[in-house]
Design a protein around this motif. Structure first.
Motif, PDB file in Angstrom:
ATOM      1  N   ASP A  43     -19.369  16.337  38.941  1.00 27.50           N
ATOM      2  CA  ASP A  43     -19.946  16.984  40.116  1.00 27.50           C
ATOM      3  C   ASP A  43     -21.468  16.885  40.079  1.00 27.50           C
ATOM      4  O   ASP A  43     -22.060  16.686  39.023  1.00 27.50           O
ATOM      5  CB  ASP A  43     -19.522  18.454  40.169  1.00 27.50           C
ATOM      6  N   ASN A  44     -22.066  17.076  41.241  1.00 29.38           N
ATOM      7  CA  ASN A  44     -23.525  17.027  41.351  1.00 29.38           C
ATOM      8  C   ASN A  44     -24.081  15.771  40.669  1.00 29.38           C
ATOM      9  O   ASN A  44     -25.007  15.842  39.847  1.00 29.38           O
ATOM     10  CB  ASN A  44     -24.161  18.283  40.748  1.00 29.38           C
ATOM     11  N   GLN A  98     -14.056  15.142  35.481  1.00 25.71           N
ATOM     12  CA  GLN A  98     -14.521  15.595  36.784  1.00 25.71           C
ATOM     13  C   GLN A  98     -16.046  15.601  36.763  1.00 25.71           C
ATOM     14  O   GLN A  98     -16.651  16.278  35.929  1.00 25.71           O
ATOM     15  CB  GLN A  98     -13.991  16.991  37.090  1.00 25.71           C
ATOM     16  N   GLY A 154     -22.878  14.132  45.084  1.00 24.80           N
ATOM     17  CA  GLY A 154     -21.450  14.009  45.314  1.00 24.80           C
ATOM     18  C   GLY A 154     -20.635  14.152  44.040  1.00 24.80           C
ATOM     19  O   GLY A 154     -21.172  14.442  42.960  1.00 24.80           O
ATOM     20  N   SER A 155     -19.326  13.934  44.185  1.00 25.28           N
ATOM     21  CA  SER A 155     -18.392  14.106  43.066  1.00 25.28           C
ATOM     22  C   SER A 155     -17.460  12.918  42.947  1.00 25.28           C
ATOM     23  O   SER A 155     -17.155  12.244  43.940  1.00 25.28           O
ATOM     24  CB  SER A 155     -17.544  15.375  43.282  1.00 25.28           C
ATOM     25  N   ARG A 195     -13.851  11.820  40.281  1.00 25.79           N
ATOM     26  CA  ARG A 195     -12.968  12.169  39.173  1.00 25.79           C
ATOM     27  C   ARG A 195     -12.441  10.880  38.561  1.00 25.79           C
ATOM     28  O   ARG A 195     -11.806  10.078  39.257  1.00 25.79           O
ATOM     29  CB  ARG A 195     -11.805  13.051  39.622  1.00 25.79           C
ATOM     30  N   ARG A 240     -22.222  20.078  34.770  1.00 30.70           N
ATOM     31  CA  ARG A 240     -21.906  19.222  35.917  1.00 30.70           C
ATOM     32  C   ARG A 240     -20.583  18.473  35.731  1.00 30.70           C
ATOM     33  O   ARG A 240     -19.880  18.210  36.699  1.00 30.70           O
ATOM     34  CB  ARG A 240     -23.026  18.194  36.129  1.00 30.70           C
ATOM     35  N   PHE A 241     -20.258  18.103  34.496  1.00 35.45           N
ATOM     36  CA  PHE A 241     -19.047  17.352  34.204  1.00 35.45           C
ATOM     37  C   PHE A 241     -18.057  18.234  33.455  1.00 35.45           C
ATOM     38  O   PHE A 241     -18.449  19.096  32.662  1.00 35.45           O
ATOM     39  CB  PHE A 241     -19.350  16.133  33.333  1.00 35.45           C
ATOM     40  N   THR A 242     -16.776  17.983  33.686  1.00 35.73           N
ATOM     41  CA  THR A 242     -15.718  18.696  32.985  1.00 35.73           C
ATOM     42  C   THR A 242     -14.658  17.711  32.527  1.00 35.73           C
ATOM     43  O   THR A 242     -14.153  16.913  33.341  1.00 35.73           O
ATOM     44  CB  THR A 242     -15.060  19.745  33.894  1.00 35.73           C
TER      45      THR A 242
END
Length: 115
Positions: free
Chosen positions: A83-84, A81, A16-17, A19, A66-68
């Motif tokens: 993700d995964n 953010q 999942g994700s 933020r 995976r992360f931003t």
């Protein structure tokens, strides 16, 4: 002084994700780098991602791809953010603001990833 307030943590299943948000206030002109750190139980706090005033970013190898990290300068907000997400991402995540002399920290937000 600089105040940092995080939000956005929670419980999510693997894959999942989430933020995370960090709102900065106070003498933010003194900060030249913002970052996210995390600390899992029994482990040392580690850098997850950072972004400089010039927009340069840096990521831990474990989260690359995976992360931003990004920011909205008009809102004095930095985001992470994620993700995964994996169970090993479970930790308390802290927002950090730094210059060459000082470090400022938020109160932390819990991220829990279930398998």
């Amino acid at each position: 002084q600089v105040q940092l307030v995080e939000s956005g943590g929670g419980l999510v299943q693997a894959g999942g994700s989430l933020r995370l948000s960090c709102v900065a206030s106070g003498y933010i002109g003194s900060i030249n780098r913002m970052g996210w750190y995390r600390q899992a139980p029994g482990k040392q706090r580690e850098l997850v991602a950072s972004i400089t005033n010039g927009g340069g970013t840096n990521y831990a190898d474990s989260v690359k791809g995976r992360f931003t990290i990004f920011r909205d300068s008009a809102e004095n907000t930095v985001y992470l953010q994620m993700d995964n997400l994996k169970p090993e991402d479970t930790a308390v995540y802290y927002c950090n603001g730094a210059n060459f002399v000082l470090n400022y920290w938020g109160q932390g937000t819990q991220v829990t990833v279930s398998s």
